[in-house]
Design an enzyme around this catalytic site. Structure first.
Site, PDB file in Angstrom:
ATOM      1  N   SER A   1      32.634  28.439  59.878  1.00 18.22           N
ATOM      2  CA  SER A   1      32.167  29.406  60.871  1.00 18.22           C
ATOM      3  C   SER A   1      32.787  30.790  60.598  1.00 18.22           C
ATOM      4  CB  SER A   1      32.478  28.878  62.282  1.00 18.22           C
ATOM      5  OG  SER A   1      31.751  29.601  63.244  1.00 18.22           O
ATOM      6  N   ASP A   8      22.866  22.844  64.671  1.00 19.94           N
ATOM      7  CA  ASP A   8      23.971  23.731  65.057  1.00 19.94           C
ATOM      8  C   ASP A   8      23.451  24.759  66.059  1.00 19.94           C
ATOM      9  OD1 ASP A   8      25.858  25.859  65.103  1.00 19.94           O
ATOM     10  OD2 ASP A   8      26.508  25.388  63.069  1.00 19.94           O
ATOM     11  N   HIS A  37      27.847  21.955  64.885  1.00 20.97           N
ATOM     12  CA  HIS A  37      28.861  22.929  64.449  1.00 20.97           C
ATOM     13  C   HIS A  37      30.278  22.347  64.479  1.00 20.97           C
ATOM     14  CE1 HIS A  37      29.569  27.174  63.535  1.00 20.97           C
ATOM     15  NE2 HIS A  37      30.560  27.223  64.382  1.00 20.97           N
TER      16      HIS A  37
END
Lengths: 291, 291
Positions: free
Chosen positions: A158, A236, A269
């Protein structure tokens, strides 16, 4: 004001656990770059007990994380132990007394959200210099204190995926390979990036481009490209608005820069996603670290 | 007072992540046994998508834990996915409004410290019935709602290692195998056990023996012993005072009950230890679940 130790480049061990015949350890140290005390984690495979200097995978974590998330949740150490690979996981921002935080108390700016840039704006610029910390100070510390060779790779998740690709593209001579899970691919074109870069780097968006993977890829040297592997879950929740892997794919296609982007069906995620594919990433890095 | 739902044995999904081609999910449900809302986690391997009923490993966590610690930190899902094994991880105590906690606020009694017993003493007896919950209500829920077969094994860590061995020895017909990491082997003879059993079961120590693995082993039927695997780190700070694996080893030797206790050099009480050896335990259980 925190007392600054006289010696620089010293580290203090704060925890230690044996893991897969190697060692997970946390260290604290005074960071000259960040102007505060910092903690990082290292995994040393059993090979170091035989006097071997091992290659290092640097792992950059995402928003809200510390050095602990990856080491506890990714399940990376089983294979790192087999492959003889050290892993170093820094914190995601400066910390401690006097380090400013988001005045609105949100998770996406300030503590836990350093975005791996060198802030130029007040009140951030005195501490928020995570780019220099990851590129210079941390490797110098690691190479001084641990039995590692000069072979390095870098990965992250991320915000840390952004950090890994961005740092690798700016310093291709320093890394054998780069990979990312769910990276923020184009921070100059997403809400997280606008908020953080605006605060840390100011309103002049031309200054943001130096920290944007898509912009860097457009200006990169394709004659000797760095191997890049990206995994992205298609379930995600941040995919469309914040992560935008299609922008990275498009830039790589236009530039002719090789990039392996894998869309993983059904994955989100979380670290459950990272754990599911981390061994692919370790094998990928090991191949290039050996090469 | 919490509103009690009309239907029993219903569950509500509260989270879901794909992991190693299978699914990690958390569910909440009203527990008739514990008289409160409870959460548990389940890992379902990809085999269930093909209509296969899979065996279940129940995992009991240690002091302070919830359903999350094992699922996030043990690194068990990689192999569970390959082996086609479901994993179910309950919480470690009742929770919620009206559920009493240690009046002194310590971690080793009350919330997060149910010790897998049925409390007989006030103020605990209305909620603290983790033995019945794990032995009866939870398997009934799991077998009603998930594609599992009746083959079960059980494992756990520390307080949960005590729970796993104790429950398996009391219900040998219900489990194919049992294992534990760093179990509290002899709770009637250690400070954690004295405090918890004294509170939950009262001053009459004869009542404690029904929940003590060493006492149960002494009274067990050796003609058809349950396979038991125990891993214990020799750098575990709780080893001498709280865990006392030698007491279990001695009881098994005197009784002639087979027990595999492995002392692991240099390992401590953490999930880094569990992660290092969890795959050995999964292979051990898979062998007996198949048998």
């Amino acid at each position: 004001m925190t007392n600054k130790p006289v010696q620089s480049l010293t580290v203090k061990k704060v925890s230690e656990q044996k893991c897969f015949d190697g060692w997970h350890r946390q260290y604290s140290h005074w960071s000259e770059t960040l102007n505060c005390e910092m903690r990082f984690a290292v995994y040393l495979p059993p090979h170091v007990d035989d006097g071997e200097d091992v290659p290092v995978l640097y792992w950059l974590s995402g928003l809200t994380c510390t050095d602990e998330n990856f080491m506890q949740k990714a399940g990376a150490m089983r294979l790192a132990s087999d492959l003889g690979m050290a892993i170093v996981a820094p914190d995601t921002s400066p910390r401690g007394e006097g380090v400013p935080d988001d005045p609105e108390g949100q998770y996406d700016l300030g503590l836990g959200a350093g975005f791996y840039v060198n802030a130029t704006q007040e009140p951030w610029s005195q501490h928020y210099r995570m780019y220099d910390y990851v590129v210079e100070e941390l490797p110098a510390l690691v190479e001084k204190h641990f039995p590692v060779c000069e072979k390095r790779s870098i990965s992250g998740h991320s915000m840390g995926g952004h950090g890994a690709i961005m740092i690798a593209l700016r310093n291709p001579e320093s890394f054998c390979s780069v990979s990312a899970f769910s990276p923020i691919c184009h921070p100059t074109d997403c809400p997280w990036g606008h908020k953080a870069f605006g605060a840390y780097l100011g309103d002049d968006q031309s200054a943001w481009k130096a920290y944007d993977s898509v912009e860097l890829l457009k200006r990169s040297n394709v004659s000797n490209p760095l191997p890049i592997l990206v995994d992205q879950g298609d379930a995600d929740g941040f995919l469309a608005e914040q992560l935008k892997p299609e922008s990275l794919l498009q830039a790589s296609a236009e530039k002719g820069y090789p990039l392996s982007l894998r869309m993983q069906s059904g994955y989100d995620h979380s670290y459950f996603f990272i754990a599911s594919f981390i061994e692919d990433h370790l094998h990928f890095h090991a191949e290039h670290l050996r090469g």
